[in-house]
Design a protein around this motif. Structure first.
Motif: not given
Length: 135
Positions: A102-128
């Motif tokens: 989209m921009t023509g820029l060169t992306v030199v790095e993409v750092n991914v920070h995973i801050h949390d893991v959650i249950f899917k909505a369907a699993e959460r409603s079943e659990e509730t």
């Protein structure tokens, strides 16, 4: 690298500038498109999580933009049951591809920070529902 709008390209009729906020939005959208991403995280400082919220498309994204290059940090929440390295790698690929296309820029790095893991909505409603029956 700078986070200020940079002179990206000069044409015979003027300049083209891309603000860092635009790149943040592109990266945010590219991130939430990846299967297994539940949402974006504001990071440790904010501590506020916005799940699949499209109100602030740059939430959880930080970019540094130079004349021809960009570096991106994304903070995400992943759905339980997905392989974290695979989700993170796909985020890196999708963000890099989207920004470069989209921009023509060169992306030199993409750092991914995973801050949390959650249950899917369907699993959460079943659990509730199960918790309510047990009480």
């Amino acid at each position: 690298m700078s986070t200020l709008p940079t002179e990206f390209e000069r044409t015979d009729i003027g300049e083209i500038q891309i603000a860092p906020e635009v790149i943040e939005v592109i990266a945010g959208l590219a991130t939430v498109e990846v299967k297994g991403v539940a949402g974006m995280s504001g990071g440790f400082a904010g501590g506020i999580v916005e799940l699949l919220g499209r109100k602030n498309l740059s939430k959880g994204v930080k970019v540094e933009v130079g004349q021809r290059e960009a570096a991106v940090d994304v903070s995400v929440i992943v759905e339980y049951g997905n392989r974290l390295p695979e989700v993170a790698t796909e985020i890196q690929r999708n963000v890099k591809r989207s920004i470069e296309t989209m921009t023509g820029l060169t992306v030199v790095e993409v750092n991914v920070h995973i801050h949390d893991v959650i249950f899917k909505a369907a699993e959460r409603s079943e659990e509730t529902e199960l918790n309510h029956r047990v009480k």
